[in-house]
Design an enzyme around this catalytic site. Structure first.
Site, PDB file in Angstrom:
ATOM      1  N   ASP A   1       0.870  -1.169   0.000  1.00  0.00           N
ATOM      2  CA  ASP A   1       0.000   0.000   0.000  1.00  0.00           C
ATOM      3  C   ASP A   1       0.910   1.224   0.000  1.00  0.00           C
ATOM      4  OD1 ASP A   1      -2.387   1.636   0.464  1.00  0.00           O
ATOM      5  OD2 ASP A   1      -1.639   1.825   2.512  1.00  0.00           O
TER       6      ASP A   1
ATOM      7  N   ASP B   1       0.020   5.061   0.873  1.00  0.00           N
ATOM      8  CA  ASP B   1      -0.126   6.008   1.981  1.00  0.00           C
ATOM      9  C   ASP B   1      -0.163   5.270   3.316  1.00  0.00           C
ATOM     10  OD1 ASP B   1      -1.035   8.761   0.520  1.00  0.00           O
ATOM     11  OD2 ASP B   1      -1.914   7.039  -0.496  1.00  0.00           O
TER      12      ASP B   1
END
Length: 219
Positions: free
Chosen positions: A8, A10
């Site tokens: 991922d 952020d």
């Protein structure tokens, strides 16, 4: 053992909260509101503009004012996309280890292509990614498994041969839904509703240096 590692963006790969929080505070400034401290905004950053506007402006996508506030937020964010965003401590070393071991790595994020590609380019990471899958790369973003299925397809691997690292429940739900090894990271934004221990991840880790042992011996 996993043949590839997906991150991922952020809150997992990069700490984007300072620039996202600054964009939210510039929206508040547009309406003569005082800035909110980053510590208040950080837990909501994984939900992007939707989460930040909810806590910072008290609006949801169902509100009439949401579209204009979101437009302002994205405009402010694009103007200063990578002023204070950095890799999390230990992440640069992990990426180097993966590359040394010839383990491909990529990014799977709910961030739009419009924002993801310029950000990774400014961080000098785009050319190193084996794949980049964004929130609008598939019809259904996380927690649907579609983005991770696409990433595995781009890598030319079965999903079972990939692992996915994330700092939000949606990341783990998406990975579990397509039989990837899932790794929850405690250094990220984590949200405010579900503690990491309840996500159902295969592993929970506190630092990027805990990833390599989960990938088995060097080959």
């Amino acid at each position: 053992m996993p043949e590839a590692v997906l991150f991922d963006l952020d809150g997992t790969l990069a700490d984007t909260a300072p620039d996202l929080g600054a964009a939210l505070n510039r929206v508040r400034q547009d309406y003569n509101l005082p800035p909110l401290p980053l510590d208040t905004l950080r837990p909501h950053t994984s939900q992007g503009g939707r989460g930040l506007l909810r806590v910072g402006m008290g609006v949801t996508p169902q509100d009439d004012s949401y579209a204009e506030l979101y437009r302002r937020f994205i405009q402010h964010y694009e103007e200063r996309l990578c002023h204070h965003t950095t890799l999390f401590p230990g992440m640069a070393e992990l990426l180097a280890q993966l590359e040394q071991r010839r383990i491909p790595w990529g990014v799977v994020t709910n961030k739009s292509e419009r924002l993801t590609h310029p950000l990774l380019q400014q961080m000098d990471l785009a050319h190193r990614c084996a794949c980049i899958v964004c929130g609008d790369s598939t019809p259904n973003p996380k927690p649907a498994p579609d983005p991770l299925l696409l990433a595995a397809q781009l890598l030319g691997l079965p999903t079972q041969d990939c692992c996915y690292l994330g700092d939000d429940l949606r990341d783990i739900q998406a990975g579990n839904a397509c039989a990837m090894m899932t790794i929850g990271v405690r250094w990220g934004y984590l949200g405010t509703e579900h503690p990491p221990e309840t996500w159902g991840a295969d592993h929970l880790i506190d630092h990027p240096d805990e990833v390599s042992p989960l990938l088995g011996p060097a080959r």
